[in-house]
Design an enzyme around this catalytic site. Structure first.
Site, PDB file in Angstrom:
ATOM      1  N   ASP A 181      19.306  -5.682   1.628  1.00  0.00           N
ATOM      2  CA  ASP A 181      18.008  -5.093   1.947  1.00  0.00           C
ATOM      3  C   ASP A 181      16.934  -5.676   1.050  1.00  0.00           C
ATOM      4  O   ASP A 181      17.212  -6.337   0.051  1.00  0.00           O
ATOM      5  CB  ASP A 181      18.031  -3.559   1.952  1.00  0.00           C
ATOM      6  CG  ASP A 181      18.268  -2.937   0.599  1.00  0.00           C
ATOM      7  OD1 ASP A 181      18.067  -3.612  -0.419  1.00  0.00           O
ATOM      8  OD2 ASP A 181      18.638  -1.761   0.557  1.00  0.00           O
ATOM      9  N   ASN A 189       4.990  -1.497   1.271  1.00  0.00           N
ATOM     10  CA  ASN A 189       4.274  -0.656   2.234  1.00  0.00           C
ATOM     11  C   ASN A 189       3.127   0.094   1.573  1.00  0.00           C
ATOM     12  O   ASN A 189       2.025   0.199   2.125  1.00  0.00           O
ATOM     13  CB  ASN A 189       5.247   0.342   2.877  1.00  0.00           C
ATOM     14  CG  ASN A 189       6.026  -0.259   4.018  1.00  0.00           C
ATOM     15  OD1 ASN A 189       5.588  -1.205   4.656  1.00  0.00           O
ATOM     16  ND2 ASN A 189       7.199   0.275   4.285  1.00  0.00           N
ATOM     17  N   HIS A 194       1.780  -0.492   6.230  1.00  0.00           N
ATOM     18  CA  HIS A 194       2.982  -0.644   7.062  1.00  0.00           C
ATOM     19  C   HIS A 194       2.906  -1.860   7.979  1.00  0.00           C
ATOM     20  O   HIS A 194       3.940  -2.431   8.337  1.00  0.00           O
ATOM     21  CB  HIS A 194       3.209   0.619   7.896  1.00  0.00           C
ATOM     22  CG  HIS A 194       3.672   1.788   7.082  1.00  0.00           C
ATOM     23  ND1 HIS A 194       4.959   1.907   6.622  1.00  0.00           N
ATOM     24  CD2 HIS A 194       3.000   2.874   6.629  1.00  0.00           C
ATOM     25  CE1 HIS A 194       5.084   3.025   5.932  1.00  0.00           C
ATOM     26  NE2 HIS A 194       3.917   3.633   5.911  1.00  0.00           N
ATOM     27  N   ASP A 198       5.854  -4.544   8.217  1.00  0.00           N
ATOM     28  CA  ASP A 198       6.488  -5.036   9.442  1.00  0.00           C
ATOM     29  C   ASP A 198       6.515  -6.563   9.466  1.00  0.00           C
ATOM     30  O   ASP A 198       7.498  -7.183   9.901  1.00  0.00           O
ATOM     31  CB  ASP A 198       5.736  -4.521  10.676  1.00  0.00           C
ATOM     32  CG  ASP A 198       5.944  -3.032  10.901  1.00  0.00           C
ATOM     33  OD1 ASP A 198       6.826  -2.443  10.244  1.00  0.00           O
ATOM     34  OD2 ASP A 198       5.216  -2.454  11.731  1.00  0.00           O
ATOM     35  N   GLU A 224      14.765  -1.273   6.102  1.00  0.00           N
ATOM     36  CA  GLU A 224      14.670  -2.603   5.493  1.00  0.00           C
ATOM     37  C   GLU A 224      16.044  -3.190   5.242  1.00  0.00           C
ATOM     38  O   GLU A 224      16.207  -4.096   4.427  1.00  0.00           O
ATOM     39  CB  GLU A 224      13.866  -2.550   4.192  1.00  0.00           C
ATOM     40  CG  GLU A 224      14.529  -1.832   3.040  1.00  0.00           C
ATOM     41  CD  GLU A 224      14.225  -0.341   2.976  1.00  0.00           C
ATOM     42  OE1 GLU A 224      14.262   0.203   1.872  1.00  0.00           O
ATOM     43  OE2 GLU A 224      13.972   0.278   4.025  1.00  0.00           O
TER      44      GLU A 224
END
Length: 305
Positions: A181, A189, A194, A198, A224
């Protein structure tokens, strides 16, 4: 008429504008090619939005034609209108911008297969004479792949892992699982929003997908969190491949709206070679425990034993 494509590292006066000519408006005929949008990432996954002769506005407001619950979208975010058989999307001065295939735009014509990002919701534009077939093909993909990162989703990954475990046990072949991850993803974020988060997820998934074998399976297994299934590769060799992925992720230039965002990832690697006591859940648990060892010991590292 001219349509301006806007590509920018910053939504300010430094924006670069590329101008392309679009055919003048011609009233569409009854036999014109059909088109629609399909939600491939967001709250209404798989929803179809037909596109016809009238302009269509998208956003958070209940007063627009395509209203959806997305805090990152503006109330009136974007508009799609038709010029003959061409559909043009225009940003309506939204806060977070409208993206076509990860490029920030002001206005541009769409082509079949374009991905339209409005807030955190992603639509796919489909246009063709056999729209129903194209739509059902897209729905199959929605059920199989993660719409944001375009790697397989958790459900598909779980089924593939079970199948590969059975195949490995049947034929006595080794199977390696890599789980990883993105480090401190919440900080990304919180600092950049956000929409930037993304973008990072898509970038990381792309780097990994482009640097594994064709027979390997790359999946997004959580927010993630990702996994790679690598059949017939021994643990020590898989550790070397994983270290290469770690270096590539750290080295990439993740630039979002003028900001370079440092990105690293932590990895856990485990293998299966037919042990009777080990199944899919046990293999995943071993890899996951090694991932957390990597995170506890400083992050941005690979643990495989």
């Amino acid at each position: 008429m001219y349509v301006c494509y806007v590509s920018s590292d910053d939504r300010d006066q430094r924006a670069t504008i590329v101008t392309a000519q679009v055919a003048p408006y011609v009233p569409p005929t009854a036999g014109s090619t059909q088109a629609c949008l399909v939600v491939i990432y967001g709250a209404e996954l798989g929803k179809r939005v037909p596109l016809g002769f009238e302009p269509v506005e998208l956003g958070r407001s209940p007063d627009v034609a395509v209203s959806f619950d997305d805090d990152a979208a503006s109330r009136k975010h974007a508009r799609i209108r038709r010029h003959a058989d061409t559909f043009v999307i225009t940003d309506l001065g939204s806060t977070n911008g409208t993206y076509v295939n990860d490029t920030l735009i002001h206005e541009r014509p769409m082509v079949d297969g374009d991905q339209i990002k409005v807030g955190r919701t992603i639509f796919k534009f489909i246009q063709g004479s056999d729209l129903e077939l194209l739509y059902h093909e897209q729905i199959y993909r929605v059920m199989t792949y993660d719409g944001l990162t375009q790697v397989v989703n958790r459900r598909t990954f779980d089924a593939t892992l079970e199948r590969e475990i059975s195949r490995s046990r049947r034929y006595g072949r080794i199977l390696t699982l890599i789980v990883f991850d993105i480090d401190h993803f919440k900080r990304i974020n919180d600092a950049h929003g956000h929409v930037a988060g993304d973008y990072i997820l898509r970038q990381v998934a792309g780097v990994v997908s482009q640097n594994v074998r064709r027979e390997d399976t790359v999946a997004r297994t959580g927010g993630e969190e990702f996994a790679v299934l690598a059949p017939e590769i021994v643990l020590s060799n898989a550790a070397g491949v994983t270290e290469k992925l770690r270096i590539l992720i750290e080295a990439q230039q993740c630039r979002f709206e003028g900001n370079i965002i440092p990105v690293t990832a932590s990895f856990g690697v485990a293998s299966f070679s037919g042990e009777p006591e080990m199944g899919a859940a046990q293999l995943y648990q071993v890899a996951d425990e090694r991932l957390y060892t990597a995170k506890r010991s400083g992050r941005n590292r690979v643990i495989w034993a």
